[in-house]
Motif scaffolding. Structure first.
Motif, mmCIF file in Angstrom:
data_model
loop_
_atom_site.group_PDB
_atom_site.id
_atom_site.type_symbol
_atom_site.label_atom_id
_atom_site.label_comp_id
_atom_site.label_asym_id
_atom_site.label_seq_id
_atom_site.Cartn_x
_atom_site.Cartn_y
_atom_site.Cartn_z
ATOM 1 N N PHE A 37 -27.959 11.664 57.853
ATOM 2 C CA PHE A 37 -27.296 11.220 59.095
ATOM 3 C C PHE A 37 -25.871 10.733 58.778
ATOM 4 O O PHE A 37 -24.899 11.151 59.412
ATOM 5 N N ASN A 94 -22.452 12.668 59.894
ATOM 6 C CA ASN A 94 -21.604 11.867 60.777
ATOM 7 C C ASN A 94 -20.191 11.793 60.211
ATOM 8 O O ASN A 94 -19.209 11.930 60.938
ATOM 9 N N LEU A 97 -22.679 16.334 63.239
ATOM 10 C CA LEU A 97 -23.994 15.678 63.253
ATOM 11 C C LEU A 97 -24.950 16.400 64.201
ATOM 12 O O LEU A 97 -24.785 16.343 65.412
ATOM 13 N N LYS A 132 -29.723 12.758 64.296
ATOM 14 C CA LYS A 132 -29.420 11.484 64.962
ATOM 15 C C LYS A 132 -30.687 10.943 65.632
ATOM 16 O O LYS A 132 -31.019 9.765 65.514
#
Ligand SMILES: CCCCCCCCCCCCC/C=C/C(=O)SCCNC(=O)CCNC(=O)[C@H](O)C(C)(C)COP(=O)(O)OP(=O)(O)OC[C@H]1O[C@@H](n2cnc3c(N)ncnc32)[C@H](O)[C@@H]1OP(=O)(O)O
Length: 265
Positions: free
Chosen positions: A162, A166, A171, A176
């Motif tokens: 993640f 990101n 992402l 997420k």
């Protein structure tokens, strides 16, 4: 589908925003030479921090992936969990110990997380690995050890991927979603695994008096690791809910865009 939110876009009103990496002062163009220099310095720091975090998160994702593959291969080959801990111990100790850097990341302000929250999380894991599982061979084949190691592994692969995606602004939504939903099941499961493991360690600790200091001794100090472990187990009662509710707040903020005002830690 990919998503990206820069810190400026995040609908969050927190005082720690100010020390978030990469956040630039507004109205840069109108500022004095000094302001521009300060902003340039901040930008350079932000770029270095982002580069370091990207490398760190990729390395940690890879490390936990290696651990996962190693566990699956061991189980497929041997058909039992006995000996699994010994097989993965070195990789686990290495990558879990590296996570100490995360306390540093918070302390120097390159990630927007509380030092205390991260400190409790990381230290409790280091404690489980080094001072319980690694130190007491007799408990290494307990099912509870496998439970917390599997839970940690799944959680960390999700968490570090993640952060990586990101940071590179790609992402996928499912990562997420997994980051901010899986903990609802994984956190309690991990805690159960950890507590059962400490509980299983108690008789060995009592019998061997390991890490204990009995009177009389030249320091005139006594320490009983057995009772210390009981205190550690009890400390989950106030500490775990704090971590869990912290993650629930993060979930509301990230998945539902709620504005959360937090005190600066
Ligand atoms: C001496 C002995 C002491 C013993 C004490 C015993 C008591 C212990 C009691 C508690 C026991 C807990 C046991 C734990 C078991 C388990 O872990 S079980 C498995 C399930 N676990 C989890 O799901 C872990 C969840 N925990 C975490 O994710 C973290 O540890 C955390 C600190 C709680 C995370 O919080 P936080 O960082 O605040 O949340 P995020 O939303 O992820 O991040 C916030 C912002 O920071 C950015 N960021 C953070 N880290 C990074 C990074 N490495 N790289 C890049 N960016 C990072 C993140 O992107 C967020 O940014 P914004 O979106 O811009 O805000």
């Amino acid at each position: 589908m990919t998503e990206h939110e820069t810190p400026q876009e995040t609908p969050q009103l927190c005082t720690r925003e100010a020390r978030a990496c990469g956040v630039m002062a507004s109205g840069e163009e109108d500022g004095s030479v000094e302001e521009k220099q300060t902003n340039n310095k901040k930008r350079t720091k932000g770029t270095i921090a982002t580069a370091w975090l990207t490398v760190y998160n990729i390395a940690m994702t890879a490390g936990w992936l290696v651990l996962a593959v190693s566990m699956v291969r061991f189980y497929l080959q041997k058909g039992t969990h006995k000996g699994l801990y010994k097989h993965i111990a070195r990789t686990l100790k290495c990558f879990q110990t590296f996570a100490l850097l995360e306390i540093g990341h918070c302390a120097i302000g390159i990630v927007r997380t509380s030092v205390i929250v991260t400190g409790v999380q990381v230290c409790s894991r280091i404690f489980m690995v080094w001072f319980i599982t690694n130190s007491i061979r007799q408990i290494q084949n307990e099912e509870s050890v496998i439970l917390f190691v599997v839970v940690w592994t799944v959680t960390e692969i999700t968490r570090y991927s993640f952060y990586t995606f990101n940071l590179i602004h790609h992402l996928p939504y499912f990562i997420k979603w997994a980051r901010y939903n899986m903990f609802i099941v994984m956190y309690p499961l991990g805690v159960v695994g950890e507590l059962l493991t400490i509980h299983a360690a108690l008789p060995y600790v009592r019998r061997s008096a390991m890490f204990s200091l009995r009177l009389p001794n030249k320091y005139n100090v006594s320490f009983d690791y057995y009772y210390f472990l009981i205190i550690v187990m009890l400390s989950y009662i106030p500490l775990f809910p704090q971590l869990f509710f912290h993650m629930l707040r993060q979930r509301r903020r990230v998945l539902h865009g709620e504005v959360i005002v937090e005190k600066d830690e």
